[in-house]
Scaffold this motif. Structure first.
Motif, PDB file in Angstrom:
ATOM      1  N   ALA A   9       9.358  -7.257   1.477  1.00 32.25           N
ATOM      2  CA  ALA A   9      10.018  -8.033   2.537  1.00 32.25           C
ATOM      3  C   ALA A   9       9.017  -8.894   3.287  1.00 32.25           C
ATOM      4  CB  ALA A   9      10.748  -7.086   3.488  1.00 32.25           C
ATOM      5  N   GLY A  10       8.244  -9.680   2.544  1.00 38.53           N
ATOM      6  CA  GLY A  10       7.298 -10.616   3.168  1.00 38.53           C
ATOM      7  C   GLY A  10       7.922 -12.005   3.196  1.00 38.53           C
ATOM      8  N   TYR A  11       7.071 -13.025   3.253  1.00 38.31           N
ATOM      9  CA  TYR A  11       7.566 -14.414   3.334  1.00 38.31           C
ATOM     10  C   TYR A  11       8.408 -14.761   2.115  1.00 38.31           C
ATOM     11  CZ  TYR A  11       4.623 -14.982   7.349  1.00 38.31           C
ATOM     12  OH  TYR A  11       4.076 -14.833   8.598  1.00 38.31           O
ATOM     13  N   GLY A  13       9.813 -12.619  -0.271  1.00 41.92           N
ATOM     14  CA  GLY A  13      10.995 -11.766  -0.427  1.00 41.92           C
ATOM     15  C   GLY A  13      12.073 -12.052   0.602  1.00 41.92           C
ATOM     16  N   LEU A  30      13.951  -3.929  -0.714  1.00 47.53           N
ATOM     17  CA  LEU A  30      13.221  -2.660  -0.784  1.00 47.53           C
ATOM     18  C   LEU A  30      11.779  -2.879  -0.362  1.00 47.53           C
ATOM     19  CD1 LEU A  30      14.630  -1.557  -4.254  1.00 47.53           C
ATOM     20  CD2 LEU A  30      15.574  -1.079  -1.984  1.00 47.53           C
ATOM     21  N   ASP A  31      11.331  -2.079   0.603  1.00 44.60           N
ATOM     22  CA  ASP A  31       9.949  -2.219   1.075  1.00 44.60           C
ATOM     23  C   ASP A  31       9.425  -0.840   1.465  1.00 44.60           C
ATOM     24  OD1 ASP A  31       8.340  -4.987   2.264  1.00 44.60           O
ATOM     25  OD2 ASP A  31       7.576  -3.014   2.836  1.00 44.60           O
ATOM     26  N   PRO A  70      12.063   1.866  -1.587  1.00 42.28           N
ATOM     27  CA  PRO A  70      12.341   1.914  -3.033  1.00 42.28           C
ATOM     28  C   PRO A  70      12.679   3.351  -3.440  1.00 42.28           C
ATOM     29  CG  PRO A  70      10.238   0.827  -2.587  1.00 42.28           C
ATOM     30  CD  PRO A  70      10.696   1.417  -1.291  1.00 42.28           C
ATOM     31  N   THR A  85       5.790  -8.472  -4.060  1.00 37.43           N
ATOM     32  CA  THR A  85       4.802  -7.642  -3.352  1.00 37.43           C
ATOM     33  C   THR A  85       3.435  -8.342  -3.397  1.00 37.43           C
ATOM     34  OG1 THR A  85       4.415  -6.384  -5.373  1.00 37.43           O
ATOM     35  CG2 THR A  85       6.046  -5.489  -3.853  1.00 37.43           C
ATOM     36  N   VAL A 104       5.779  -1.355  -9.095  1.00 37.35           N
ATOM     37  CA  VAL A 104       7.206  -1.641  -8.881  1.00 37.35           C
ATOM     38  C   VAL A 104       7.909  -1.818 -10.230  1.00 37.35           C
ATOM     39  CG1 VAL A 104       8.789  -3.413  -8.014  1.00 37.35           C
ATOM     40  CG2 VAL A 104       6.920  -2.603  -6.564  1.00 37.35           C
ATOM     41  N   LYS A 120       7.864 -12.789  -8.679  1.00 40.44           N
ATOM     42  CA  LYS A 120       7.647 -13.965  -7.824  1.00 40.44           C
ATOM     43  C   LYS A 120       6.235 -13.943  -7.237  1.00 40.44           C
ATOM     44  CE  LYS A 120      11.023 -16.905  -7.434  1.00 40.44           C
ATOM     45  NZ  LYS A 120      10.754 -18.360  -7.395  1.00 40.44           N
ATOM     46  N   SER A 121       5.610 -12.753  -7.205  1.00 36.68           N
ATOM     47  CA  SER A 121       4.227 -12.650  -6.717  1.00 36.68           C
ATOM     48  C   SER A 121       3.339 -13.498  -7.620  1.00 36.68           C
ATOM     49  CB  SER A 121       3.731 -11.209  -6.791  1.00 36.68           C
ATOM     50  OG  SER A 121       4.601 -10.348  -6.115  1.00 36.68           O
ATOM     51  N   GLU A 145       6.459 -19.073  -6.956  1.00 37.10           N
ATOM     52  CA  GLU A 145       7.018 -19.398  -5.640  1.00 37.10           C
ATOM     53  C   GLU A 145       6.108 -20.436  -4.995  1.00 37.10           C
ATOM     54  OE1 GLU A 145       9.890 -18.218  -3.876  1.00 37.10           O
ATOM     55  OE2 GLU A 145       9.105 -20.002  -2.881  1.00 37.10           O
ATOM     56  N   LEU A 147       6.685 -21.798  -1.735  1.00 34.47           N
ATOM     57  CA  LEU A 147       6.981 -21.983  -0.308  1.00 34.47           C
ATOM     58  C   LEU A 147       5.717 -22.011   0.550  1.00 34.47           C
ATOM     59  CD1 LEU A 147       6.488 -19.085   1.289  1.00 34.47           C
ATOM     60  CD2 LEU A 147       8.627 -18.503   0.200  1.00 34.47           C
ATOM     61  N   LYS A 201       1.519 -22.293 -11.276  1.00 32.33           N
ATOM     62  CA  LYS A 201       1.299 -21.826  -9.892  1.00 32.33           C
ATOM     63  C   LYS A 201      -0.179 -21.956  -9.503  1.00 32.33           C
ATOM     64  CE  LYS A 201       1.652 -19.999  -5.942  1.00 32.33           C
ATOM     65  NZ  LYS A 201       2.193 -20.749  -4.840  1.00 32.33           N
ATOM     66  N   CYS A 257      -2.920 -17.911   0.423  1.00 27.52           N
ATOM     67  CA  CYS A 257      -2.868 -18.212  -1.020  1.00 27.52           C
ATOM     68  C   CYS A 257      -4.024 -19.040  -1.590  1.00 27.52           C
ATOM     69  CB  CYS A 257      -1.531 -18.884  -1.341  1.00 27.52           C
ATOM     70  SG  CYS A 257      -0.145 -17.734  -1.116  1.00 27.52           S
ATOM     71  N   ARG A 318      -4.283 -14.691   8.169  1.00 26.31           N
ATOM     72  CA  ARG A 318      -4.762 -14.176   6.880  1.00 26.31           C
ATOM     73  C   ARG A 318      -5.588 -15.279   6.209  1.00 26.31           C
ATOM     74  NH1 ARG A 318       0.388 -11.584   3.663  1.00 26.31           N
ATOM     75  NH2 ARG A 318       1.518 -13.522   3.989  1.00 26.31           N
TER      76      ARG A 318
HETATM   77  N1  LIG Z   1       2.982 -16.322   1.670  1.00 28.08           N
HETATM   78  C1  LIG Z   1       3.047 -17.404   0.938  1.00 28.08           C
HETATM   79  O1  LIG Z   1       2.966 -18.532   1.454  1.00 28.08           O
HETATM   80  C2  LIG Z   1       3.252 -17.308  -0.551  1.00 28.08           C
HETATM   81  C3  LIG Z   1       3.656 -18.458  -1.260  1.00 28.08           C
HETATM   82  C4  LIG Z   1       3.804 -18.370  -2.640  1.00 28.08           C
HETATM   83  C5  LIG Z   1       3.520 -17.189  -3.298  1.00 28.08           C
HETATM   84  N2  LIG Z   1       3.101 -16.094  -2.588  1.00 28.08           N
HETATM   85  C6  LIG Z   1       2.808 -14.880  -3.347  1.00 28.08           C
HETATM   86  O2  LIG Z   1       3.899 -13.977  -3.229  1.00 28.08           O
HETATM   87  C7  LIG Z   1       3.431 -12.624  -3.079  1.00 28.08           C
HETATM   88  C8  LIG Z   1       3.955 -12.048  -1.794  1.00 28.08           C
HETATM   89  O3  LIG Z   1       3.512 -12.850  -0.706  1.00 28.08           O
HETATM   90  P1  LIG Z   1       4.078 -12.650   0.768  1.00 28.08           P
HETATM   91  O4  LIG Z   1       3.369 -13.630   1.626  1.00 28.08           O
HETATM   92  O5  LIG Z   1       5.549 -12.609   0.759  1.00 28.08           O
HETATM   93  O6  LIG Z   1       3.510 -11.169   1.061  1.00 28.08           O
HETATM   94  P2  LIG Z   1       3.583 -10.311   2.394  1.00 28.08           P
HETATM   95  O7  LIG Z   1       2.273  -9.645   2.513  1.00 28.08           O
HETATM   96  O8  LIG Z   1       4.079 -11.144   3.522  1.00 28.08           O
HETATM   97  O9  LIG Z   1       4.711  -9.235   2.066  1.00 28.08           O
HETATM   98  C9  LIG Z   1       4.618  -8.325   1.027  1.00 28.08           C
HETATM   99  C10 LIG Z   1       5.551  -7.159   1.316  1.00 28.08           C
HETATM  100  O10 LIG Z   1       5.508  -6.265   0.197  1.00 28.08           O
HETATM  101  C11 LIG Z   1       5.551  -4.927   0.703  1.00 28.08           C
HETATM  102  N3  LIG Z   1       5.035  -4.017  -0.322  1.00 28.08           N
HETATM  103  C12 LIG Z   1       3.752  -3.780  -0.691  1.00 28.08           C
HETATM  104  N4  LIG Z   1       3.708  -2.905  -1.716  1.00 28.08           N
HETATM  105  C13 LIG Z   1       4.994  -2.559  -2.000  1.00 28.08           C
HETATM  106  C14 LIG Z   1       5.589  -1.683  -2.937  1.00 28.08           C
HETATM  107  N5  LIG Z   1       4.856  -0.994  -3.803  1.00 28.08           N
HETATM  108  N6  LIG Z   1       6.941  -1.576  -2.941  1.00 28.08           N
HETATM  109  C15 LIG Z   1       7.696  -2.270  -2.069  1.00 28.08           C
HETATM  110  N7  LIG Z   1       7.181  -3.123  -1.146  1.00 28.08           N
HETATM  111  C16 LIG Z   1       5.832  -3.260  -1.101  1.00 28.08           C
HETATM  112  C17 LIG Z   1       4.728  -4.988   1.970  1.00 28.08           C
HETATM  113  O11 LIG Z   1       5.040  -3.901   2.832  1.00 28.08           O
HETATM  114  C18 LIG Z   1       5.162  -6.337   2.548  1.00 28.08           C
HETATM  115  O12 LIG Z   1       6.286  -6.211   3.387  1.00 28.08           O
HETATM  116  C19 LIG Z   1       1.912 -12.703  -3.196  1.00 28.08           C
HETATM  117  O13 LIG Z   1       1.540 -12.507  -4.529  1.00 28.08           O
HETATM  118  C20 LIG Z   1       1.602 -14.141  -2.797  1.00 28.08           C
HETATM  119  O14 LIG Z   1       0.427 -14.606  -3.385  1.00 28.08           O
HETATM  120  C21 LIG Z   1       2.984 -16.130  -1.231  1.00 28.08           C
END
Ligand SMILES: NC(=O)c1ccc[n+]([C@@H]2O[C@H](COP(=O)([O-])OP(=O)(O)OC[C@H]3O[C@@H](n4cnc5c(N)ncnc54)[C@H](O)[C@@H]3O)[C@@H](O)[C@H]2O)c1
Length: 392
Positions: A9-11, A13, A30-31, A70, A85, A104, A120-121, A145, A147, A201, A257, A318
């Motif tokens: 549930a990050g940016y 998700g 799921l987080d 989860p 994640t 996962v 999507k990671s 992704e 964004l 990407k 990133c 970050r």
């Molecule tokens: N933030 C960005 O701008 C962006 C843009 C494009 C791609 N990405 C990529 O997307 C991925 C996620 O980025 P984000 O910024 O959303 O991350 P984030 O750190 O904001 O969120 C990740 C979430 O995953 C959860 N998590 C960790 N391990 C887990 C597990 N085993 N099961 C369930 N949940 C779990 C964490 O608690 C957290 O809420 C990364 O690989 C990042 O490189 C990020």
């Protein structure tokens, strides 16, 4: 309508989850972070994205969205699993730490016998292919992704492109779901192999890093030669092939990133000759060293750091280049005090946090700020920034 599990549930998700729910899909987020789960189930955004809250608070929308940890139950009866994640670059192994994604995916395969798994990671080139082979499945695809934090929902509403990497029977269906959440008429959709999608990407982010590094190096040149960086950048950028965008000098590229994705791409080259990719990464370090040497010329003992965030509305720091700059200043024996309202403690990584802006201004002999701000209008003469255009 599809049953979709969004893991993480990050940016990435959260923005996808709310838009998918808005389109009528059944969403299970799921987080492992229980505080995030609580917030989501109270219809509060766990990330700093106004648009996520706006969708949560829109009473007309009957969102079918719930959050949980989860579990085997949560993985049952899903048509799609979207894995978002974290993947952080590990300098020791010289590769992304993809363990959260792998864990996962293994859990999903253990508890569900159907449903497309969409990563999507951001992952290394070849990762998805390898994972399919290692786990004896063909259910995993990769969809990058693109964004930006702070505009995550809008970027998914108006995608620059939708890339689906991997040849599963439901890949097309998944692309239609992403097209369905966007407000753009006929967004560009690319179907490629998973390794090509992973490369898209990493090369996209590395190009952006290269552009930042280029204009920063131009700015270092102007600073060293006492020339007007703005005049040079204007003159260069008026060439339509170059363009007047993404050309504002800064303390260095940063954020979650760009630093890690450039390093990952470089490590993917391993035995392929290259000069440029490695040079982008070292140019970013050289830029920060150059700025520290420039600041040192002022023979100053206490430097005030206005904000650790890199962009005006950012809510986290970050991978901030400002933090690297502070470390380098300290290595040179210069003390720092920091004004950062996002920190409510009196210290951060051993550096003093000053909570009152006026005291901060009084205590700082020189103030450094990655971006211009009205907050520092009255201390312009002792402010050091390389922000020329007042944009992020
Ligand atoms: N933030 C960005 O701008 C962006 C843009 C494009 C791609 N990405 C990529 O997307 C991925 C996620 O980025 P984000 O910024 O959303 O991350 P984030 O750190 O904001 O969120 C990740 C979430 O995953 C959860 N998590 C960790 N391990 C887990 C597990 N085993 N099961 C369930 N949940 C779990 C964490 O608690 C957290 O809420 C990364 O690989 C990042 O490189 C990020």
């Amino acid at each position: 309508m599809a049953n979709i599990a969004v893991i993480g549930a990050g940016y990435v998700g959260m923005s996808l989850a709310v838009l998918l729910a808005k389109s009528g899909h059944y969403i299970h987020i799921l987080d492992i972070d229980t505080s995030k789960i609580k917030k989501i189930n109270l219809k509060e955004s766990p990330i700093d994205e106004i648009e996520v809250n706006n969708i949560f608070q829109d009473k007309k929308l009957n969102l079918k969205l719930e959050a949980a940890k989860p579990s085997s139950k949560a993985y049952k009866n899903k048509d799609f699993f979207i894995v978002a994640t974290p993947t952080d670059f590990n300098d020791g192994s010289n590769f992304f730490d993809t363990s959260s994604v792998e864990k996962v995916v293994i859990d999903i395969l253990k508890h569900s016998s159907k449903g497309l798994i969409v990563i999507k990671s951001t992952v290394p080139v070849g990762f998805t292919n390898d994972l399919n082979e290692r786990l004896g499945t063909n259910r995993i695809i990769f969809s990058p992704e693109f964004l930006r934090e702070g505009q995550a929902v809008n970027d998914n509403l108006h995608p620059s492109r939708i890339v689906v990497g991997g040849n599963c029977k439901d890949s097309k269906l998944f692309s239609k779901i992403l097209v369905g959440i966007s407000d753009t008429k006929d967004p560009e959709v690319l179907f490629v192999s998973s390794s090509e999608a992973e490369a898209i990407k990493l090369f996209s982010n590395t190009f952006l890093a290269m552009r930042v590094a280029f204009f920063n190096e131009l700015d270092s040149f102007a600073l060293a030669k006492n020339l007007h960086a703005k005049k040079i950048i204007d003159g260069v950028s008026l060439d339509p092939r170059i363009g007047r965008y993404y050309n504002n000098p800064s303390f260095g590229y940063g954020g979650y990133c760009l630093p890690k994705d450039t390093k990952q791409l470089l490590s993917n080259y391993s035995d392929i000759p290259q000069e440029l990719i490695g040079a982008i990464i070292s140019a970013n370090e050289t830029r920060k060293d150059f700025l520290v040497n420039h600041i040192k010329l002022n023979k100053i003992k206490v430097v005030g750091v206005y904000r650790l965030i890199m962009k005006e509305k950012s809510k986290n720091f970050r991978g901030s280049a400002v933090i690297d700059l502070i470390k380098k200043l300290c290595d040179q024996g210069i003390s720092v005090i920091i004004f950062e309202p996002l920190i409510d403690k009196s210290e951060y990584l051993g550096w003093k946090i000053c909570k009152n802006l006026n005291d901060f201004k009084l205590q700082s002999q020189l103030i450094i700020s990655n971006r211009r701000t009205k907050d520092l209008e009255d201390v312009k003469e002792k402010t050091f920034t390389r922000d020329i255009f007042g944009v992020n």
